[in-house]
Design an enzyme around this catalytic site. Structure first.
Site, PDB file in Angstrom:
ATOM      1  N   HIS A   1       0.826  -1.221   0.000  1.00 56.67           N
ATOM      2  CA  HIS A   1       0.000   0.000   0.000  1.00 56.67           C
ATOM      3  C   HIS A   1       0.855   1.263   0.000  1.00 56.67           C
ATOM      4  O   HIS A   1       0.364   2.335  -0.330  1.00 56.67           O
ATOM      5  CB  HIS A   1      -0.913  -0.020   1.226  1.00 56.67           C
ATOM      6  CG  HIS A   1      -2.312   0.413   0.985  1.00 56.67           C
ATOM      7  ND1 HIS A   1      -2.928   0.416  -0.246  1.00 56.67           N
ATOM      8  CD2 HIS A   1      -3.266   0.861   1.852  1.00 56.67           C
ATOM      9  CE1 HIS A   1      -4.169   0.833  -0.119  1.00 56.67           C
ATOM     10  NE2 HIS A   1      -4.393   1.122   1.140  1.00 56.67           N
TER      11      HIS A   1
ATOM     12  N   ASP B   1      -0.683   2.537  -5.390  1.00 58.72           N
ATOM     13  CA  ASP B   1      -0.751   1.104  -5.657  1.00 58.72           C
ATOM     14  C   ASP B   1      -2.036   0.796  -6.414  1.00 58.72           C
ATOM     15  O   ASP B   1      -3.046   1.483  -6.254  1.00 58.72           O
ATOM     16  CB  ASP B   1      -0.696   0.317  -4.351  1.00 58.72           C
ATOM     17  CG  ASP B   1      -1.870   0.626  -3.426  1.00 58.72           C
ATOM     18  OD1 ASP B   1      -2.079   1.818  -3.113  1.00 58.72           O
ATOM     19  OD2 ASP B   1      -2.573  -0.310  -3.017  1.00 58.72           O
TER      20      ASP B   1
ATOM     21  N   ASN C   1      -6.694   6.508   3.514  1.00 57.83           N
ATOM     22  CA  ASN C   1      -8.102   6.779   3.235  1.00 57.83           C
ATOM     23  C   ASN C   1      -8.513   8.214   3.508  1.00 57.83           C
ATOM     24  O   ASN C   1      -9.612   8.610   3.121  1.00 57.83           O
ATOM     25  CB  ASN C   1      -8.991   5.823   4.043  1.00 57.83           C
ATOM     26  CG  ASN C   1      -8.800   4.382   3.617  1.00 57.83           C
ATOM     27  OD1 ASN C   1      -8.130   4.081   2.632  1.00 57.83           O
ATOM     28  ND2 ASN C   1      -9.382   3.477   4.371  1.00 57.83           N
TER      29      ASN C   1
END
Length: 192
Positions: free
Chosen positions: A21, A95, A70
């Site tokens: 990530h 990613d 996020n």
């Protein structure tokens, strides 16, 4: 002034630094090293390094949000305001599960494809029309949960190929700012 904001997505903290990530931030580390840039804390809740892409080339503001993936939109929109840039001068390196490992794809705009970092940036910037350097990490094997997969470190074979993938993604950023997206797509979108 020819300035670009280049954002590498990831999660903060050493426990995430080498995970799939965080490949966007790994690309920014490669760019900073290439141009002798050093990251420092910015008031927009990000680590920032300002570098030049070549002699007299465009200024690249390399940014790694200090927030979790996020909720990357706040730091990115703050940096766009600080540097007085529109989304046409924003490149997000991230990613991508839907692209095979060791592959990059480039595009401007489009949906978020379930990527919550992209969703938050598009919302905070009031537009999805920014350029994306999509670094393929591939799908998880078997029935492994994608959320667990992206938070794991690369496998041993992937780690061997990772430096060249990071260099290729860094090259793609430089070609985008120097010659445009179409030129970069011609160079980097090739059969594997």
């Amino acid at each position: 002034m020819d300035t670009w904001l280049v954002v590498g997505l990831g999660n903060p903290g050493p426990q995430y630094a080498k995970t799939r990530h965080n490949v966007g931030q790994m690309v920014l580390d490669a760019l900073a090293e290439r141009h002798s840039g050093r990251f420092g804390r910015h008031k927009a809740n990000a680590q920032v390094a300002e570098v030049r892409a070549g002699m007299g080339g465009p200024r690249l503001v390399l940014a790694k949000p200090n927030s979790f993936m996020n909720v990357s939109g706040g730091p990115v929109s703050g940096l766009l305001r600080f540097y007085s840039l529109g989304v046409d001068r924003l490149i997000v390196v991230h990613d991508e599960l839907d692209i095979d490992f060791d592959t990059i794809k480039l595009k401007t705009g489009g949906g978020h494809g379930g990527h919550n970092g992209l969703r938050d940036i598009a919302k905070a910037a009031d537009s999805p029309d920014f350029t994306r350097v999509r670094v393929g990490i591939g799908r998880p094997p078997g029935r492994q949960d994608p959320a667990d997969y992206v938070l794991r470190e690369f496998g041993s074979l992937e780690r061997q190929a990772l430096p060249s993938l990071l260099d290729e993604a860094a090259d793609a950023v430089e070609v985008i700012v120097a010659g445009g997206l179409a030129e970069a797509q011609q160079r980097f979108h090739r059969p594997r």
